[in-house]
Design a protein around this motif. Structure first.
Motif, PDB file in Angstrom:
ATOM      1  N   GLN A 195      -8.090  29.785   5.221  1.00 23.66           N
ATOM      2  CA  GLN A 195      -7.391  28.510   5.102  1.00 23.66           C
ATOM      3  C   GLN A 195      -7.501  27.677   6.378  1.00 23.66           C
ATOM      4  N   PHE A 196      -7.445  28.371   7.541  1.00 25.86           N
ATOM      5  CA  PHE A 196      -7.427  27.645   8.807  1.00 25.86           C
ATOM      6  C   PHE A 196      -8.825  27.414   9.382  1.00 25.86           C
ATOM      7  N   ALA A 197      -9.844  28.055   8.835  1.00 21.18           N
ATOM      8  CA  ALA A 197     -11.198  27.920   9.388  1.00 21.18           C
ATOM      9  C   ALA A 197     -11.673  26.471   9.469  1.00 21.18           C
ATOM     10  N   PRO A 198     -11.355  25.609   8.490  1.00 21.82           N
ATOM     11  CA  PRO A 198     -11.823  24.227   8.602  1.00 21.82           C
ATOM     12  C   PRO A 198     -11.166  23.426   9.721  1.00 21.82           C
ATOM     13  N   VAL A 199     -10.035  23.918  10.267  1.00 19.07           N
ATOM     14  CA  VAL A 199      -9.315  23.118  11.267  1.00 19.07           C
ATOM     15  C   VAL A 199      -9.218  23.807  12.623  1.00 19.07           C
ATOM     16  N   HIS A 254      -3.741  13.269  14.127  1.00 19.14           N
ATOM     17  CA  HIS A 254      -4.710  13.620  13.090  1.00 19.14           C
ATOM     18  C   HIS A 254      -4.876  15.138  12.992  1.00 19.14           C
ATOM     19  N   ALA A 255      -5.029  15.806  14.147  1.00 14.10           N
ATOM     20  CA  ALA A 255      -5.173  17.264  14.150  1.00 14.10           C
ATOM     21  C   ALA A 255      -3.925  17.937  13.603  1.00 14.10           C
ATOM     22  N   CYS A 256      -2.756  17.416  13.965  1.00 13.40           N
ATOM     23  CA  CYS A 256      -1.508  18.007  13.486  1.00 13.40           C
ATOM     24  C   CYS A 256      -1.395  17.914  11.974  1.00 13.40           C
ATOM     25  N   ARG A 257      -1.794  16.795  11.397  1.00  9.55           N
ATOM     26  CA  ARG A 257      -1.717  16.642   9.939  1.00  9.55           C
ATOM     27  C   ARG A 257      -2.661  17.609   9.235  1.00  9.55           C
ATOM     28  N   ARG A 258      -3.862  17.802   9.780  1.00  9.20           N
ATOM     29  CA  ARG A 258      -4.814  18.727   9.162  1.00  9.20           C
ATOM     30  C   ARG A 258      -4.297  20.167   9.238  1.00  9.20           C
ATOM     31  N   ILE A 259      -3.727  20.539  10.372  1.00  7.51           N
ATOM     32  CA  ILE A 259      -3.193  21.892  10.540  1.00  7.51           C
ATOM     33  C   ILE A 259      -2.007  22.115   9.599  1.00  7.51           C
ATOM     34  N   ALA A 260      -1.124  21.122   9.502  1.00  9.33           N
ATOM     35  CA  ALA A 260       0.038  21.260   8.625  1.00  9.33           C
ATOM     36  C   ALA A 260      -0.392  21.421   7.173  1.00  9.33           C
ATOM     37  N   GLY A 261      -1.427  20.684   6.759  1.00  9.44           N
ATOM     38  CA  GLY A 261      -1.930  20.836   5.398  1.00  9.44           C
ATOM     39  C   GLY A 261      -2.489  22.223   5.143  1.00  9.44           C
ATOM     40  N   ALA A 262      -3.242  22.770   6.112  1.00 12.40           N
ATOM     41  CA  ALA A 262      -3.799  24.114   5.965  1.00 12.40           C
ATOM     42  C   ALA A 262      -2.679  25.160   5.925  1.00 12.40           C
ATOM     43  N   TRP A 263      -1.652  24.972   6.737  1.00 11.63           N
ATOM     44  CA  TRP A 263      -0.523  25.917   6.767  1.00 11.63           C
ATOM     45  C   TRP A 263       0.188  25.920   5.419  1.00 11.63           C
ATOM     46  N   ARG A 264       0.405  24.744   4.867  1.00  9.24           N
ATOM     47  CA  ARG A 264       1.081  24.676   3.568  1.00  9.24           C
ATOM     48  C   ARG A 264       0.260  25.365   2.489  1.00  9.24           C
ATOM     49  N   ARG A 265      -1.058  25.157   2.507  1.00  9.08           N
ATOM     50  CA  ARG A 265      -1.904  25.808   1.503  1.00  9.08           C
ATOM     51  C   ARG A 265      -1.862  27.318   1.661  1.00  9.08           C
ATOM     52  N   HIS A 266      -1.810  27.805   2.909  1.00  9.68           N
ATOM     53  CA  HIS A 266      -1.713  29.247   3.142  1.00  9.68           C
ATOM     54  C   HIS A 266      -0.396  29.791   2.588  1.00  9.68           C
TER      55      HIS A 266
END
Length: 311
Positions: free
Chosen positions: A149-153, A178-190
């Protein structure tokens, strides 16, 4: 949902202002319900499992969470201060003794409060207890599924065992929106993958997710500012009180063994293993079990006849 009969902001004296609201019967049995996360904030859905004719339900957003201010703040934000805040709110609302409950991190915080202020409690309701052990935190991050999940970010160097959480905490505390939003999205998906949730029909605003996971990473990075063994040892000195523990048999976020370990420290507690339920607090079977426990307590002041006793 029935609207709150009281809502406000409580100043802590160190720059934070805590949002709180009260629902139900102003003369009813005080029930303080602590939200999870850390960082998630309250949900009005918590009131759906409470008989508001019997209970005076108090919900509050913890420091930096939800409608509390400043949003997403990490300064002066740790577990001891959250315990102080619960006590501050209890006194502010003029509540002498209360039933205290929470799920996941909320259950952890309820235990931390009980260890210091047990005389202010009528009892505890603990759903899917999280014990903040290094093994639990490590299991959440150090898995191939998590890295996927986190590999893309995240850079490859951060995906090594034990390095992802510090990297995430550092990034979420940065000013790179921008980085924070991408990380938060990956965390939610995880999280959703662990909980077996598909789709994202009710996703919170991106900034809310960033604030949530900024606080969660801050707490998890430092073991939630707790020593789990010390906390569990302290439970043996609690005054006698009714305790209900609920745990979904299919919970993949907080291991069901937590509930058994906790019950061994609280021999007068009663445990209900909820078949078919995972970590979702609003799973129909979990919501029904919680409602049954609360209804029983409202009727008789105990959890007798509900769940299974230790031993």
């Amino acid at each position: 949902m029935t609207p709150a009969f009281d809502e406000g902001q409580l100043a802590t004296g160190d720059g934070h202002r805590l949002w709180y609201a009260q629902y139900g019967n102003p003369q009813g049995l005080p029930l303080f319900w602590l939200h999870g996360g850390p960082g998630s904030g309250t949900s009005p859905r918590h009131a759906a499992v409470v008989d508001l004719a019997c209970y005076r339900l108090v919900l509050a957003d913890q420091r930096g969470c939800g409608r509390s201010q400043p949003a997403g703040a990490l300064e002066d934000n740790h577990t001891d201060l959250l315990v102080d805040d619960i006590e501050r709110l209890r006194r502010h609302l003029g509540v002498e003794r209360m039933l205290l409950g929470g799920g996941s991190w909320g259950a952890t915080l309820a235990l931390a409060y009980a260890a210091r202020h047990g005389d202010s409690l009528r009892g505890l309701v603990l759903r899917a207890p999280f014990l903040a052990t290094p093994a639990e935190i490590g299991a959440f991050f150090d898995t191939p599924q998590c890295w996927q999940q986190f590999a893309p970010v995240a850079p490859v160097s951060a995906l090594a065992s034990g390095r992802l959480l510090p990297w995430l905490a550092g990034q979420l505390a940065s000013a790179d929106a921008h980085a924070c939003r991408r990380i938060a999205g990956a965390w939610r998906r995880h999280e959703q993958a662990l909980e077996g949730i598909t789709g994202d029909l009710t996703a919170p605003p991106e900034e809310s997710l960033v604030q949530r996971y900024r606080i969660q990473a801050h707490y998890l990075r430092y073991g939630c500012f707790l020593n789990p063994d010390v906390l569990l040892d302290a439970l043996g000195a609690l005054p006698a009180m009714p305790v209900a523990i609920l745990h979904g048999e299919a919970d993949r976020v907080c291991p069901p063994a937590n509930a058994q370990r906790l019950q061994r420290c609280l021999p007068d507690s009663r445990l209900h293993r909820v078949a078919g339920a995972g970590h979702d607090p609003f799973h129909p079977a979990m919501a029904a079990a919680l409602r049954q426990a609360l209804d029983g307590f409202a009727a008789q002041g105990s959890f007798d006849g509900w769940g299974a006793r230790h031993g």
